[in-house]
Motif scaffolding. Structure first.
Motif, PDB file in Angstrom:
ATOM      1  N   MET A   1       0.851  -1.178   0.000  1.00  0.00           N
ATOM      2  CA  MET A   1       0.000   0.000   0.000  1.00  0.00           C
ATOM      3  C   MET A   1       0.890   1.233   0.000  1.00  0.00           C
ATOM      4  SD  MET A   1      -2.716   1.379   2.873  1.00  0.00           S
ATOM      5  CE  MET A   1      -2.671  -0.149   3.677  1.00  0.00           C
ATOM      6  N   ARG A   2       0.590   2.146  -0.882  1.00  0.00           N
ATOM      7  CA  ARG A   2       1.368   3.376  -0.921  1.00  0.00           C
ATOM      8  C   ARG A   2       1.161   4.162   0.364  1.00  0.00           C
ATOM      9  NH1 ARG A   2      -0.167   6.077  -6.182  1.00  0.00           N
ATOM     10  NH2 ARG A   2      -0.117   7.842  -4.783  1.00  0.00           N
ATOM     11  N   SER A   3       2.181   4.895   0.717  1.00  0.00           N
ATOM     12  CA  SER A   3       2.158   5.638   1.969  1.00  0.00           C
ATOM     13  C   SER A   3       1.051   6.681   2.010  1.00  0.00           C
ATOM     14  CB  SER A   3       3.542   6.243   2.170  1.00  0.00           C
ATOM     15  OG  SER A   3       3.521   7.570   2.504  1.00  0.00           O
ATOM     16  N   GLY A   4       0.684   7.276   0.865  1.00  0.00           N
ATOM     17  CA  GLY A   4      -0.392   8.266   0.836  1.00  0.00           C
ATOM     18  C   GLY A   4      -1.729   7.664   1.221  1.00  0.00           C
ATOM     19  N   TYR A   5      -2.005   6.447   0.736  1.00  0.00           N
ATOM     20  CA  TYR A   5      -3.247   5.769   1.107  1.00  0.00           C
ATOM     21  C   TYR A   5      -3.256   5.477   2.601  1.00  0.00           C
ATOM     22  CZ  TYR A   5      -3.816   4.845  -3.911  1.00  0.00           C
ATOM     23  OH  TYR A   5      -3.944   4.955  -5.273  1.00  0.00           O
ATOM     24  N   ARG A   6      -2.141   4.990   3.089  1.00  0.00           N
ATOM     25  CA  ARG A   6      -2.033   4.651   4.510  1.00  0.00           C
ATOM     26  C   ARG A   6      -2.238   5.901   5.364  1.00  0.00           C
ATOM     27  NH1 ARG A   6       1.756   0.698   4.951  1.00  0.00           N
ATOM     28  NH2 ARG A   6       3.174   2.066   3.864  1.00  0.00           N
ATOM     29  N   THR A   7      -1.622   7.000   4.982  1.00  0.00           N
ATOM     30  CA  THR A   7      -1.759   8.248   5.729  1.00  0.00           C
ATOM     31  C   THR A   7      -3.213   8.701   5.747  1.00  0.00           C
ATOM     32  OG1 THR A   7       0.493   8.907   5.163  1.00  0.00           O
ATOM     33  CG2 THR A   7      -1.013  10.652   5.853  1.00  0.00           C
ATOM     34  N   ALA A   8      -3.866   8.661   4.590  1.00  0.00           N
ATOM     35  CA  ALA A   8      -5.274   9.071   4.525  1.00  0.00           C
ATOM     36  C   ALA A   8      -6.148   8.175   5.390  1.00  0.00           C
ATOM     37  CB  ALA A   8      -5.762   9.055   3.075  1.00  0.00           C
ATOM     38  N   ARG A   9      -5.848   6.878   5.409  1.00  0.00           N
ATOM     39  CA  ARG A   9      -6.637   5.939   6.228  1.00  0.00           C
ATOM     40  C   ARG A   9      -6.460   6.213   7.715  1.00  0.00           C
ATOM     41  NH1 ARG A   9      -5.893   0.200   2.950  1.00  0.00           N
ATOM     42  NH2 ARG A   9      -6.972   0.934   1.067  1.00  0.00           N
ATOM     43  N   PHE A  62     -13.683  13.029   2.595  1.00  0.00           N
ATOM     44  CA  PHE A  62     -12.549  13.366   1.735  1.00  0.00           C
ATOM     45  C   PHE A  62     -11.410  12.377   1.970  1.00  0.00           C
ATOM     46  CE2 PHE A  62      -8.503  15.663   1.202  1.00  0.00           C
ATOM     47  CZ  PHE A  62      -8.616  16.071  -0.116  1.00  0.00           C
ATOM     48  N   LEU A  63     -11.051  12.180   3.233  1.00  0.00           N
ATOM     49  CA  LEU A  63      -9.960  11.261   3.567  1.00  0.00           C
ATOM     50  C   LEU A  63     -10.315   9.812   3.235  1.00  0.00           C
ATOM     51  CD1 LEU A  63      -8.922  12.865   6.957  1.00  0.00           C
ATOM     52  CD2 LEU A  63      -7.524  12.785   4.882  1.00  0.00           C
ATOM     53  N   ALA A  64     -11.570   9.436   3.445  1.00  0.00           N
ATOM     54  CA  ALA A  64     -11.991   8.065   3.127  1.00  0.00           C
ATOM     55  C   ALA A  64     -11.852   7.796   1.629  1.00  0.00           C
ATOM     56  CB  ALA A  64     -13.431   7.836   3.591  1.00  0.00           C
ATOM     57  N   CYS A  65     -12.272   8.756   0.807  1.00  0.00           N
ATOM     58  CA  CYS A  65     -12.133   8.583  -0.652  1.00  0.00           C
ATOM     59  C   CYS A  65     -10.675   8.451  -1.062  1.00  0.00           C
ATOM     60  CB  CYS A  65     -12.754   9.767  -1.376  1.00  0.00           C
ATOM     61  SG  CYS A  65     -14.545   9.712  -1.449  1.00  0.00           S
ATOM     62  N   LEU A  66      -9.811   9.239  -0.447  1.00  0.00           N
ATOM     63  CA  LEU A  66      -8.391   9.167  -0.790  1.00  0.00           C
ATOM     64  C   LEU A  66      -7.740   7.895  -0.241  1.00  0.00           C
ATOM     65  CD1 LEU A  66      -7.243  12.862  -0.235  1.00  0.00           C
ATOM     66  CD2 LEU A  66      -7.981  11.748  -2.351  1.00  0.00           C
ATOM     67  N   GLY A  67      -8.168   7.455   0.922  1.00  0.00           N
ATOM     68  CA  GLY A  67      -7.564   6.289   1.551  1.00  0.00           C
ATOM     69  C   GLY A  67      -8.010   4.965   0.960  1.00  0.00           C
ATOM     70  N   TRP A  68      -9.235   4.925   0.462  1.00  0.00           N
ATOM     71  CA  TRP A  68      -9.786   3.703  -0.127  1.00  0.00           C
ATOM     72  C   TRP A  68     -10.330   4.038  -1.517  1.00  0.00           C
ATOM     73  CZ3 TRP A  68     -10.431   4.869   5.083  1.00  0.00           C
ATOM     74  CH2 TRP A  68      -9.933   3.935   5.982  1.00  0.00           C
ATOM     75  N   PRO A  69      -9.449   4.281  -2.476  1.00  0.00           N
ATOM     76  CA  PRO A  69      -9.901   4.751  -3.794  1.00  0.00           C
ATOM     77  C   PRO A  69     -10.703   3.735  -4.599  1.00  0.00           C
ATOM     78  CG  PRO A  69      -7.550   4.288  -3.826  1.00  0.00           C
ATOM     79  CD  PRO A  69      -7.993   4.167  -2.401  1.00  0.00           C
ATOM     80  N   ARG A  70     -10.629   2.471  -4.264  1.00  0.00           N
ATOM     81  CA  ARG A  70     -11.392   1.463  -5.016  1.00  0.00           C
ATOM     82  C   ARG A  70     -12.828   1.321  -4.520  1.00  0.00           C
ATOM     83  NH1 ARG A  70      -7.518  -3.169  -7.220  1.00  0.00           N
ATOM     84  NH2 ARG A  70      -5.700  -1.873  -7.564  1.00  0.00           N
ATOM     85  N   VAL A  71     -13.112   1.918  -3.372  1.00  0.00           N
ATOM     86  CA  VAL A  71     -14.485   1.901  -2.856  1.00  0.00           C
ATOM     87  C   VAL A  71     -15.270   2.969  -3.612  1.00  0.00           C
ATOM     88  CG1 VAL A  71     -15.919   2.311  -0.816  1.00  0.00           C
ATOM     89  CG2 VAL A  71     -13.735   1.103  -0.580  1.00  0.00           C
ATOM     90  N   PRO A  72     -16.447   2.631  -4.141  1.00  0.00           N
ATOM     91  CA  PRO A  72     -17.221   3.629  -4.893  1.00  0.00           C
ATOM     92  C   PRO A  72     -17.522   4.877  -4.057  1.00  0.00           C
ATOM     93  CG  PRO A  72     -18.210   1.444  -5.108  1.00  0.00           C
ATOM     94  CD  PRO A  72     -17.135   1.336  -4.069  1.00  0.00           C
ATOM     95  N   THR A 132       0.301  12.853 -12.034  1.00  0.00           N
ATOM     96  CA  THR A 132       0.910  12.536 -10.737  1.00  0.00           C
ATOM     97  C   THR A 132       0.193  11.411 -10.020  1.00  0.00           C
ATOM     98  OG1 THR A 132      -0.395  14.244  -9.616  1.00  0.00           O
ATOM     99  CG2 THR A 132       1.813  14.860 -10.417  1.00  0.00           C
ATOM    100  N   ASP A 133      -0.954  10.980 -10.529  1.00  0.00           N
ATOM    101  CA  ASP A 133      -1.705   9.886  -9.907  1.00  0.00           C
ATOM    102  C   ASP A 133      -1.321   8.598 -10.613  1.00  0.00           C
ATOM    103  OD1 ASP A 133      -3.418   8.224  -8.593  1.00  0.00           O
ATOM    104  OD2 ASP A 133      -5.245   9.247  -9.216  1.00  0.00           O
ATOM    105  N   THR A 134      -0.584   7.737  -9.923  1.00  0.00           N
ATOM    106  CA  THR A 134      -0.091   6.505 -10.540  1.00  0.00           C
ATOM    107  C   THR A 134      -0.815   5.271 -10.011  1.00  0.00           C
ATOM    108  OG1 THR A 134       1.625   6.340  -8.847  1.00  0.00           O
ATOM    109  CG2 THR A 134       2.188   7.479 -10.902  1.00  0.00           C
ATOM    110  N   ARG A 135      -1.932   5.438  -9.326  1.00  0.00           N
ATOM    111  CA  ARG A 135      -2.636   4.272  -8.770  1.00  0.00           C
ATOM    112  C   ARG A 135      -3.181   3.414  -9.891  1.00  0.00           C
ATOM    113  NH1 ARG A 135      -8.666   5.715  -7.367  1.00  0.00           N
ATOM    114  NH2 ARG A 135      -8.893   7.456  -8.752  1.00  0.00           N
ATOM    115  N   ARG A 136      -3.326   2.168  -9.587  1.00  0.00           N
ATOM    116  CA  ARG A 136      -3.899   1.217 -10.548  1.00  0.00           C
ATOM    117  C   ARG A 136      -5.267   0.801 -10.051  1.00  0.00           C
ATOM    118  NH1 ARG A 136       1.245  -2.451 -12.207  1.00  0.00           N
ATOM    119  NH2 ARG A 136       2.658  -0.703 -12.301  1.00  0.00           N
ATOM    120  N   VAL A 137      -6.242   1.033 -10.876  1.00  0.00           N
ATOM    121  CA  VAL A 137      -7.620   0.708 -10.487  1.00  0.00           C
ATOM    122  C   VAL A 137      -8.039  -0.569 -11.150  1.00  0.00           C
ATOM    123  CG1 VAL A 137      -9.979   1.534 -10.460  1.00  0.00           C
ATOM    124  CG2 VAL A 137      -8.113   3.140 -10.238  1.00  0.00           C
TER     125      VAL A 137
END
Length: 137
Positions: A1-9, A62-72, A132-137
């Motif tokens: 898990m990328r650190s940004g997701y972890r931080t947001a979570r 806001f933080l939930a969307c950033l932390g769990w981007p695969r959740v609708p 700058t967004d390199t996440r894989r969906v």
């Protein structure tokens, strides 16, 4: 898990605790005094109450969307509305909390939940557009 997701979570979990603490604090007078000190100086106490109810769930969704981007995104809106409704029901069901439950608060918090999700969506779009967004969906 990328650190940004972890931080947001982590931030979302911490903020959720703050929200729960605030909505279940057993003294309506204490809450009103804090709101009077927090809100913008130019608003009346009623206006501050509305503004703070609108703003309460913005950071959480806001933080939930950033932390769990695969959740609708709509899941976080529904979760925010459910949290708000649950808080008001607890305030209603537990008169010892000495709180003033209101359906208007649920609506105001729901608008804030939508706003947090919308801001996260705008940020994600901007990051994708800039590359700058390199996440894989």
């Amino acid at each position: 898990m990328r650190s940004g997701y972890r931080t947001a979570r982590v931030l979302a979990a911490g903020y959720l605790l703050v929200v729960l603490f605030a909505v279940l604090w057993p003294s309506g007078g204490d809450v009103a005094a804090v709101k009077a000190g927090l809100g913008p100086w130019f608003l009346t106490p009623a206006g501050k109450d509305i503004a703070l109810n609108l703003a309460m769930l913005v950071p959480l969704t806001f933080l939930a969307c950033l932390g769990w981007p695969r959740v609708p995104w709509w899941t976080w809106v529904l979760a925010g509305c459910a949290l708000s409704l649950g808080a008001e029901l607890m305030q209603w069901a537990l008169p010892a909390l000495d709180r003033r439950p209101s359906l208007f608060n649920v609506v105001q918090n729901g608008v804030g939940a939508w706003l947090g999700v919308a801001l996260a969506g705008l940020l994600s779009r901007r990051r994708r557009a800039s590359g700058t967004d390199t996440r894989r969906v």
